[in-house]
Each structure stands twice: as C-alpha cells, then as structure tokens.
Scaffold this motif. Structure first.
Motif, mmCIF file in Angstrom:
data_model
loop_
_atom_site.group_PDB
_atom_site.id
_atom_site.type_symbol
_atom_site.label_atom_id
_atom_site.label_comp_id
_atom_site.label_asym_id
_atom_site.label_seq_id
_atom_site.Cartn_x
_atom_site.Cartn_y
_atom_site.Cartn_z
ATOM 1 N N GLU A 16 0.836 -1.199 0.000
ATOM 2 C CA GLU A 16 0.000 0.000 0.000
ATOM 3 C C GLU A 16 0.869 1.245 0.000
ATOM 4 O O GLU A 16 2.011 1.225 0.452
ATOM 5 N N GLY A 17 0.309 2.322 -0.523
ATOM 6 C CA GLY A 17 0.995 3.605 -0.488
ATOM 7 C C GLY A 17 1.923 3.862 -1.660
ATOM 8 O O GLY A 17 2.596 4.883 -1.692
ATOM 9 N N LEU A 18 1.972 2.939 -2.620
ATOM 10 C CA LEU A 18 2.818 3.148 -3.787
ATOM 11 C C LEU A 18 2.030 3.847 -4.887
ATOM 12 O O LEU A 18 0.804 3.837 -4.903
ATOM 13 N N LEU A 19 2.764 4.441 -5.816
ATOM 14 C CA LEU A 19 2.127 5.080 -6.954
ATOM 15 C C LEU A 19 1.578 4.020 -7.902
ATOM 16 O O LEU A 19 2.174 2.954 -8.059
ATOM 17 N N SER A 28 8.188 3.280 -4.824
ATOM 18 C CA SER A 28 7.440 2.804 -5.986
ATOM 19 C C SER A 28 8.392 2.338 -7.077
ATOM 20 O O SER A 28 8.188 1.278 -7.676
ATOM 21 N N LEU A 29 9.436 3.118 -7.328
ATOM 22 C CA LEU A 29 10.429 2.742 -8.332
ATOM 23 C C LEU A 29 11.107 1.438 -7.947
ATOM 24 O O LEU A 29 11.262 0.537 -8.779
ATOM 25 N N ARG A 30 11.477 1.308 -6.696
ATOM 26 C CA ARG A 30 12.113 0.074 -6.204
ATOM 27 C C ARG A 30 11.170 -1.120 -6.409
ATOM 28 O O ARG A 30 11.600 -2.199 -6.815
ATOM 29 N N ASP A 34 8.039 13.715 -16.234
ATOM 30 C CA ASP A 34 8.522 15.006 -15.746
ATOM 31 C C ASP A 34 9.939 14.915 -15.189
ATOM 32 O O ASP A 34 10.726 15.859 -15.313
ATOM 33 N N ILE A 35 10.292 13.794 -14.588
ATOM 34 C CA ILE A 35 11.655 13.603 -14.087
ATOM 35 C C ILE A 35 12.646 13.653 -15.253
ATOM 36 O O ILE A 35 13.689 14.309 -15.180
ATOM 37 N N HIS A 36 12.323 12.977 -16.347
ATOM 38 C CA HIS A 36 13.229 12.959 -17.491
ATOM 39 C C HIS A 36 13.312 14.325 -18.171
ATOM 40 O O HIS A 36 14.389 14.723 -18.635
ATOM 41 N N ILE A 37 12.216 15.040 -18.236
ATOM 42 C CA ILE A 37 12.250 16.399 -18.778
ATOM 43 C C ILE A 37 13.136 17.268 -17.889
ATOM 44 O O ILE A 37 13.961 18.049 -18.382
ATOM 45 N N THR A 38 12.982 17.131 -16.589
ATOM 46 C CA THR A 38 13.782 17.893 -15.638
ATOM 47 C C THR A 38 15.269 17.574 -15.787
ATOM 48 O O THR A 38 16.116 18.471 -15.766
ATOM 49 N N GLU A 39 15.601 16.299 -15.945
ATOM 50 C CA GLU A 39 17.000 15.913 -16.153
ATOM 51 C C GLU A 39 17.568 16.563 -17.406
ATOM 52 O O GLU A 39 18.703 17.033 -17.423
ATOM 53 N N LYS A 72 4.432 19.131 -7.839
ATOM 54 C CA LYS A 72 3.430 19.168 -8.919
ATOM 55 C C LYS A 72 2.540 17.928 -8.884
ATOM 56 O O LYS A 72 1.328 18.020 -9.061
ATOM 57 N N HIS A 73 3.147 16.780 -8.652
ATOM 58 C CA HIS A 73 2.389 15.517 -8.664
ATOM 59 C C HIS A 73 1.861 15.138 -7.279
ATOM 60 O O HIS A 73 1.262 14.076 -7.130
ATOM 61 N N GLN A 74 2.103 15.991 -6.309
ATOM 62 C CA GLN A 74 1.647 15.771 -4.930
ATOM 63 C C GLN A 74 2.081 14.399 -4.410
ATOM 64 O O GLN A 74 1.283 13.614 -3.911
ATOM 65 N N VAL A 75 3.386 14.140 -4.566
ATOM 66 C CA VAL A 75 3.953 12.876 -4.111
ATOM 67 C C VAL A 75 5.263 13.175 -3.377
ATOM 68 O O VAL A 75 5.996 14.088 -3.732
ATOM 69 N N GLU A 76 5.512 12.429 -2.340
ATOM 70 C CA GLU A 76 6.761 12.579 -1.604
ATOM 71 C C GLU A 76 7.858 11.799 -2.317
ATOM 72 O O GLU A 76 7.597 10.776 -2.946
ATOM 73 N N ASP A 77 9.083 12.289 -2.189
ATOM 74 C CA ASP A 77 10.193 11.621 -2.862
ATOM 75 C C ASP A 77 10.375 10.192 -2.363
ATOM 76 O O ASP A 77 10.733 9.302 -3.135
ATOM 77 N N THR A 78 10.087 9.952 -1.093
ATOM 78 C CA THR A 78 10.224 8.589 -0.560
ATOM 79 C C THR A 78 9.204 7.643 -1.185
ATOM 80 O O THR A 78 9.518 6.486 -1.456
#
Length: 119
Positions: free
Chosen positions: A24-27, A81-83, A38-43, A70-76
């Motif tokens: 629970e709690g993942l994107l 989620s990526l992991r 957006d991360i790739h655009i930012t990079e 912008k996406h209302q998500v915490e980095d953690t």
C-alpha cells in the motif's frame, strides 16, 4: 534425506516465485509514468544549462522537488514505488514505452506548460 531436500527446495521455490502483492501507499503505474516523464524532462533541462557539474546536480535536486510537488507525491513514495516496479521488468518496459512515447510526442509537438508551472 534426498526427498526432504527436494521437498524443501520445491517449497522454497514455490513460495519465492509467487506473485508479490503490491504494498500500500505506492504510486499506480499511470501515476508513475507521469512522474517519470517530468523527471526525465527535468534531467534534460538541468543537463542543458551551461553550469558546472556540481551546480547542475544542485539545480536538478531543486527542480526534482518541484516535480514531486506538482504531482503531490513525496520523494520517498516515488523511490519506494520505483524500487517495487524495478522487480518486474515487463511492467517497467511497458511503463517506459509510455514514457518514451510521451517524451517523443512532446519533442515533436513542443512541451505545453500549465499556468504557473515552473518548467
């Protein structure tokens, strides 16, 4: 003894290869795709600015925080989620196909910014 080893090995493989439940709690996959775009655009923006490598890293960190806001998500949450999704290569391939399609579309037609969007 040999049967016991075979049974133990089979049980180990059976439980280890089972479908993992999504914590629970993942994107969701769709949310993850949007954040990755957006991360790739930012990079790309951070790497295109003519500053030193160290300054570029600091700039990227600040811009990355804006993506999460912008996406209302915490980095953690993003990192967890990526992991999680990295455990499933087929899912990551599918998500990155969507990311690449979106980035190609933005490159071909230009990136349209929302009002008040920093980048």
């Amino acid at each position: 003894m040999k049967r016991l080893m075979i049974v133990c090995l089979s049980l180990f493989l059976w439980t280890g290869c089972g479908e993992k439940e999504k914590p629970e709690g993942l994107l969701s996959e769709a949310e993850m795709v949007n954040v990755l775009i957006d991360i790739h655009i930012t990079e790309g923006i951070a790497s295109a600015i003519p500053v030193s490598y160290d300054s570029s890293g600091v700039l990227y960190s600040l811009m990355e925080k804006e993506v999460f806001i912008k996406h209302q998500v915490e980095d953690t949450v993003f990192r967890e989620s990526l992991r999680y999704y990295l455990q499933f290569p087929a899912t990551m391939d599918k998500m990155y196909a969507q990311v690449l399609d979106s980035l190609a579309s933005k490159e071909n037609f230009g990136v349209k910014k929302d009002v008040g969007e920093p980048f």
